[in-house]
Scaffold this motif. Structure first.
Motif, short mmCIF file in Angstrom:
data_model
loop_
_atom_site.label_atom_id
_atom_site.label_comp_id
_atom_site.label_asym_id
_atom_site.label_seq_id
_atom_site.Cartn_x
_atom_site.Cartn_y
_atom_site.Cartn_z
N ALA A 46 0.83 -1.21 0.00
CA ALA A 46 0.00 0.00 0.00
C ALA A 46 0.86 1.25 0.00
CB ALA A 46 -0.93 -0.02 1.21
N GLY A 47 1.99 1.19 0.71
CA GLY A 47 2.88 2.34 0.73
C GLY A 47 3.45 2.62 -0.65
N GLY A 48 3.82 1.56 -1.36
CA GLY A 48 4.37 1.73 -2.70
C GLY A 48 3.34 2.28 -3.66
N ARG A 59 1.76 9.43 -6.09
CA ARG A 59 2.32 10.77 -5.90
C ARG A 59 3.42 11.07 -6.92
NH1 ARG A 59 3.65 10.13 0.43
NH2 ARG A 59 1.55 9.52 1.12
N GLY A 60 3.68 10.15 -7.82
CA GLY A 60 4.63 10.44 -8.89
C GLY A 60 5.99 9.78 -8.75
N GLU A 61 6.20 9.05 -7.66
CA GLU A 61 7.48 8.35 -7.52
C GLU A 61 7.61 7.29 -8.62
OE1 GLU A 61 10.15 8.68 -5.10
OE2 GLU A 61 10.98 7.45 -6.72
N ARG A 62 8.77 7.25 -9.29
CA ARG A 62 8.93 6.30 -10.40
C ARG A 62 10.22 5.48 -10.27
NH1 ARG A 62 4.47 7.23 -10.58
NH2 ARG A 62 3.09 7.82 -12.30
N ALA A 75 9.36 -0.79 -4.93
CA ALA A 75 9.73 -2.14 -5.33
C ALA A 75 8.81 -3.17 -4.67
CB ALA A 75 11.19 -2.42 -4.97
N ARG A 76 8.44 -2.92 -3.43
CA ARG A 76 7.53 -3.84 -2.76
C ARG A 76 6.19 -3.94 -3.50
NH1 ARG A 76 7.60 -5.74 2.53
NH2 ARG A 76 5.55 -6.53 1.94
N TYR A 77 5.73 -2.80 -4.00
CA TYR A 77 4.45 -2.79 -4.71
C TYR A 77 4.57 -3.37 -6.12
CZ TYR A 77 0.40 -0.96 -7.20
OH TYR A 77 -0.72 -0.84 -7.98
N LEU A 78 5.60 -2.98 -6.83
CA LEU A 78 5.66 -3.35 -8.26
C LEU A 78 6.47 -4.62 -8.52
CD1 LEU A 78 6.00 0.13 -10.00
CD2 LEU A 78 4.02 -1.43 -10.00
N LEU A 83 6.29 -3.05 10.55
CA LEU A 83 5.93 -2.15 9.45
C LEU A 83 7.09 -2.05 8.45
CD1 LEU A 83 4.10 0.78 11.30
CD2 LEU A 83 3.21 -1.40 10.45
N ALA A 84 6.75 -1.94 7.19
CA ALA A 84 7.78 -1.81 6.15
C ALA A 84 8.62 -0.55 6.42
CB ALA A 84 7.13 -1.72 4.77
N ALA A 85 9.91 -0.65 6.15
CA ALA A 85 10.81 0.48 6.38
C ALA A 85 10.37 1.68 5.55
CB ALA A 85 12.24 0.08 6.00
#
Lengths: 328, 328
Positions: A166-168, A174-177, A185-188, A238-240
């Motif tokens: 969820a954080g990713g 928000r535009g982070e790529r 990386a955790r998300y994608l 919690l994820a770092a």
């Protein structure tokens, strides 16, 4: 634009390795693939479809889309303690762009290679981008980790960390790529906990992978096992960087209800905790106790949080938490 | 609108039959399904996705869509001589309408029941209507019918009749909606030749199902077998009523290049023809010799017809002939 035959031939035909123990008796190119399951093992199978704009952002990197489509299916094998063997891919694309396909297949086949999974079939169709992946693994029938084996008094534990998916997603929106960002990386590029799942055979009494969010998936485990759960108020892994990204409250919500973490949620007897941690530590994976199972049904200890989870046909069709927890 | 969990529970959960020999050790509702393959058999697997507006008309009856999505995959098992055992379904829908789902599942599960196929997994997603079906069957490894076993001097034969798929599509496009019309039924409710495929084990030297059109599929068989073919000019088993629907020339074109027939195209030694016909006759299936295989490569004897066949990424995205002949 390459034809469909060319798409398969160019990007997804992996030359058979002579003498490889991949169980493929007849590979791609005939009406069916012929596979040779191992004697005495059970076949563990699962299917998941990832749709652009529903399960991943349409403009996500092609490499991540290929990796992720396979990873979410492999995560189901991990949750059974099964060893992956084969997969089939059903690929729907709006167009067949060489650059995109090269990256996509690199992500998909790269994860195949790292996990010992052989792509043995597939088809391609024109339409809104979607990837259906059927995975097939093998497991000892007596040891397979189901959702239904948990008992009261056992501990509830999770591998790795929570909320990163969820954080990713929040960062992406928000535009982070930068795929090197750990949360993105955790998300994608989720890493299915295959080795951890197999290492927990004989120790864990039940397991499920966290795809719809901890509370939702815990609900499934409790329901199938006929138990309840008391969650601890502190000590959650919690994820770092999650607190920085979402704030303290948002981070805890992400850990409880966010999807796409693809960690394993397991139950185990207290006397097995040391051994389980030892085995996972050798794989570089932490195991954190987050609660215990109770005879009384229901989930307690997190009163401020509603029982969330993602269900299709109710969602808004926007990229959101995963949708893996259906029929297998 | 029902939630996804409800969709699965309401329409696709088949209660397990106590003592049934379906090989399902752990059914729907866990991370994976656990299956028990038969010792000594090979697993034959294939996947096909049917997309609304590409593989079938979006407004086709839901029962036909459900039936057809499974039938086209089972046809691949038929072409290997495999016995169907299990399937997984990946269902993408724009909305979850009760009436539509009830009919769709009736078509899908009805064909499951008639063919001894157990639905063991699936997922549902929101999007343009598409159905991905992975089928798993079993076959004796020494007898499986591949595309690669044909030799020069052997006969080329087809089960049933040809051109019915294309004829039915043409009728649909002209407004015909009566599923009792034989040609329309051939297009929308194809019957995979499972019993015929198994009956041909030990007799046929090679087999392929006709999904992309006879010439295209014959091309695959010839290529894999390293042979050519000489087609006979007369005696083709055109589907009944095809000439009336398409005219004489159109009917022959449909038989040669139309897709969606789902008949078996096989090769066999001349001395096995009588026995093959006898076995198929007991199933009510005709076997017609349409040519013979030659050492010289290439397909001859139908000079007026171009080598057709349907390929995605080149098609127009309109309902057209099937698209099954990719990777399995």
């Amino acid at each position: 634009m390459p034809s469909e035959f060319e798409v398969i031939a160019r990007y997804f035909t992996v030359p058979p390795v002579d003498g490889a123990d991949d169980g493929v008796m007849l590979g791609v190119g005939d009406d069916c693939t012929l596979l040779s399951p191992s004697p005495g093992k059970r076949l563990a199978v699962s299917v998941d479809t990832s749709v652009a704009g529903v399960h991943f952002p349409p403009d996500a990197p092609a490499l991540a889309i290929g990796h992720r489509a396979l990873a979410v299916s492999l995560s189901d094998l991990a949750a059974m303690g099964a060893r992956p063997r084969w997969c089939l891919m059903s690929l729907t694309l709006e167009s067949a762009e060489d650059d995109w396909l090269a990256k996509f297949s690199q992500g998909f086949l790269g994860l195949c290679e790292r996990t010992g999974t052989t792509l043995v079939g597939g088809d391609t169709t024109r339409g809104r981008t979607a990837i259906g992946v059927t995975v097939m693994g093998e497991v000892d029938p007596r040891a397979a980790l189901t959702r239904g084996g948990a008992g009261p008094g056992e501990l509830l534990a999770v591998t790795g960390s929570l909320g990163g998916g969820a954080g990713g997603l929040a960062l992406w929106q928000r535009g982070e790529r930068d795929l090197d960002h750990p949360l993105l990386a955790r998300y994608l590029l989720p890493q299915p906990r295959l080795s951890a799942g197999q290492a927990l055979l004989g120790l864990a009494t039940a397991a499920i992978d966290i795809s719809d969010g901890l509370l939702a998936d815990l609900g499934h485990l409790c329901q199938r096992s006929g138990v309840g759960a008391e969650l601890y108020p502190h000590g959650w892994p919690l994820a770092a960087g999650l607190g920085d990204a979402l704030g303290e409250e948002g981070a805890f919500q992400a850990a409880l209800s966010g999807g796409d973490d693809y960690e394993l949620l397991i139950s185990l007897a207290p006397r097995h905790l040391v051994e389980a941690r030892k085995r996972l530590a050798s794989l570089g994976v932490e195991l954190t106790v987050i609660g215990e199972l109770t005879r009384e049904t229901g989930i307690r200890g997190v009163a401020s949080v509603t029982h969330g989870g993602w269900q299709h046909f109710e969602g808004a069709g926007e990229p959101g938490p995963g949708n893996k927890d259906r029929m297998p």
